[in-house]
Each structure stands twice: as structure tokens, then as C-alpha cells.
Design an enzyme around this catalytic site. Structure first.
Site, mmCIF file in Angstrom:
data_model
loop_
_atom_site.group_PDB
_atom_site.id
_atom_site.type_symbol
_atom_site.label_atom_id
_atom_site.label_comp_id
_atom_site.label_asym_id
_atom_site.label_seq_id
_atom_site.Cartn_x
_atom_site.Cartn_y
_atom_site.Cartn_z
ATOM 1 C CG ASP A 26 -1.903 -1.124 1.255
ATOM 2 O OD1 ASP A 26 -2.177 -1.693 0.189
ATOM 3 O OD2 ASP A 26 -2.402 -1.440 2.349
ATOM 4 N NE ARG A 27 0.359 8.451 -1.479
ATOM 5 C CZ ARG A 27 0.798 8.980 -2.609
ATOM 6 N NH1 ARG A 27 0.679 8.306 -3.740
ATOM 7 N NH2 ARG A 27 1.367 10.175 -2.631
#
Length: 301
Positions: free
Chosen positions: A137-138
Site C-alpha cells: 500500500d502507498r
């Protein structure tokens, strides 16, 4: 332009050319094989062919690969990407939080674009970009493996499918968890909010992980998570739905995950991909400063 020659075995008589190539050239997808044939990069007896050509066995196929296309955007400047491993097949970097793995538009570079500019060469699906087989995830930091070639991308994907990859994460979660636990259930997009995923749906897709406590802290627990499947947001979802949301997770945690004093110290969901073991490769990404600050605060330092 590289040239590869393949002799068609007699038992392959009757096979389609595009399907034969995708089955016998490591990492060459059926779509990519068709594209190379249609572009004239596949020849038999010096002549161009059609993807649907039937093989009779015994003939020699010449496959030439053009130089990979340069990326549409080139970023050199950007966040530091410490290299944990680099060889002819794979690059493993310590991804910082706040950086997307793949291009997302705008003027913000992605991990893929930065790695392509800083650690060439790459040739995956005809592009001078690393191959993405797994993602973070970012706002998740830590170990991220990228492939240099079609063949190494296929090998990495096969290693994931055959459970030859071991991924370990550290997460700071609210409350006191059991000493160890395994979580498994159906997995899918939340019908009430397309941004979210949930285990509370009917789905043939499964999600499974296990965790154990590494340290008990003031109002929180440091756990080490072992992923058995690799679903989007999986750790955050399963821990939150088990009653142990990841600290500072604005999407899956209650208000307390954002108002907790340590949430401001970490500034993003407190999840870090600590260790990654691939066939012949094992690396560890040191805890980033924000994670260490949150730990120190929770320890009462």
C-alpha cells in the site's frame, strides 16, 4: 535486438504458434507473443508468420526482441530507495511510506519509475520498467521485490503461487491481542464503500494470515504478521475486523486509531514489511524513523 532460436519438438505438431511461444519462452505472455508475431519479430524459414499458424514439428523459430520502450516519464529525483538486494533477476528495495508502487499520474514519481531510472536495465513486457509481482500500500513501508526481465517476473510469480515466498510484517495495533492467532475468511470489496475491503462478504476468494506478539506496549501491541495470501489491504482489514486495528489507519480503524498520541508520531498506518524471503534471497528492511518514534512513545521513553 536480441535473437532467440527455438526448435519445435515433433510432439508439438498442430500447436498454434502464439500459444507454443508463450508456453516455451519463460515469462512470455500470450498477449506479448501475439504482439511480437504481428510486428514481424517471429519468423520461420525467414518469413513472417501469423499468430494462429499451426506448427508441424521440427521447424526452427527465430524470435527477435526489440529494445524495450523507454518509460513515458522519467524521474530521477525523489525519495531515497535503499537497495536491499540487486542481481540479474530481481531488485529488492526498502520502500518508503507515502510512495505508490506503480505510476498514478501527476508529477509524483512511483517506485517503479524511480527504480527504472536509478537501477537499469529492465525489460518486462517490452518496456524498460521493472516488473511488479507483489505490491505494498502507498503508506506501507518496507521490502518490495521487482523483476528485471519477463523470465524473472514469471519466476517470481511462480514462487508466490507455490508458497516459496515468506513475507513478514510488523504492525502496531491498538489494544491487547492474543499471544498468537490465525485469521482466515472470505475476502472482497465492501459493497457499502468501494474504497474498502472486508471479510464480511460472500466470496470464493480467501484471505489468511497469522500473527504473534513481539512486544506488549502501553495500550497497544507490536505484532509480527505472516501472510499466507496477498490480498489488497489484507493485514489492515483482518486485524481491524478481529478487533485490533492498525495504529493511525484512517480507512479501517475507529477514531481512536487517529487520536492516539502515537498516531501523530507515525503519521500513517503503522505497518512495515520487515522481511522478505525469496528462493535464494532473504532480506530485512530496518524500521523507519516514524515507526521507531511511535514505538518509543508507546514504550514510555
Amino acid at each position: 535486438m536480441s535473437l532467440q532460436k527455438l526448435t519445435v519438438p515433433r510432439e508439438a505438431a498442430g500447436a498454434r504458434l502464439d500459444k507454443f511461444l508463450s508456453a516455451h519462452v519463460p515469462g512470455l505472455s500470450l498477449e506479448r507473443a501475439r504482439g511480437l508475431i504481428e510486428q514481424g519479430h517471429v519468423r520461420i524459414r525467414g518469413k513472417k508468420c501469423q499468430p494462429t499458424r499451426k506448427l508441424w514439428g521440427g521447424e526452427e523459430i527465430e524470435l527477435s526482441r526489440p529494445e524495450p520502450r523507454a518509460p513515458a516519464r522519467r524521474f530521477v529525483e525523489g525519495p531515497e530507495l535503499p537497495v536491499l538486494h540487486d542481481d540479474a533477476s530481481w531488485v529488492v528495495v526498502n520502500k518508503p511510506a507515502g510512495l505508490s508502487v506503480e505510476p498514478a499520474g501527476g508529477n509524483v514519481p512511483s517506485v517503479v519509475e524511480l527504480v527504472a531510472a536509478r537501477l537499469p536495465p529492465f525489460d518486462v513486457e517490452g518496456q524498460a520498467l521493472p516488473g511488479v509481482v507483489h505490491r505494498l500500500d502507498r503508506d506501507t513501508s518496507g521490502c518490495l521485490a521487482l523483476a528485471r526481465t519477463d523470465a524473472s517476473a514469471a519466476a517470481l510469480e511462480r514462487a508466490f503461487q507455490e508458497k516459496q515466498v515468506d513475507k513478514r510484517y510488523w504492525a502496531l495495533v491498538l489494544g491487547e491481542t492474543p499471544e498468537r492467532e490465525r485469521l482466515e475468511g472470505p475476502y472482497g470489496r465492501d459493497p457499502k464503500d468501494p474504497r474498502r475491503f472486508t471479510t464480511k462478504v460472500r466470496s470464493a476468494r480467501r484471505a489468511a494470515l497469522s500473527y504473534e506478539v513481539r512486544e506488549r506496549l502501553r495500550g497497544a501491541t507490536l505484532v509480527e504478521v505472516r501472510l499466507e495470501t496477498g490480498r489488497t489491504h489484507q493485514i489492515r482489514v483482518q486485524l481491524a475486523e478481529a478487533g485490533h486495528p492498525v495504529l493511525a489507519d484512517a480507512l479501517y480503524g475507529p477514531d481512536e486509531t487517529r487520536t492516539h498520541p502515537a498516531a501523530g508520531a507515525v503519521g500513517r498506518h503503522a505497518l512495515h514489511a520487515l522481511r522478505l524471503s525469496l528462493p535464494g534471497v532473504s532480506v530485512e528492511a530496518p524500521l523507519p524513523e516514524d515507526f521507531q518514534r511511535a514505538l518509543a512513545l508507546l514504550r514510555g521513553a
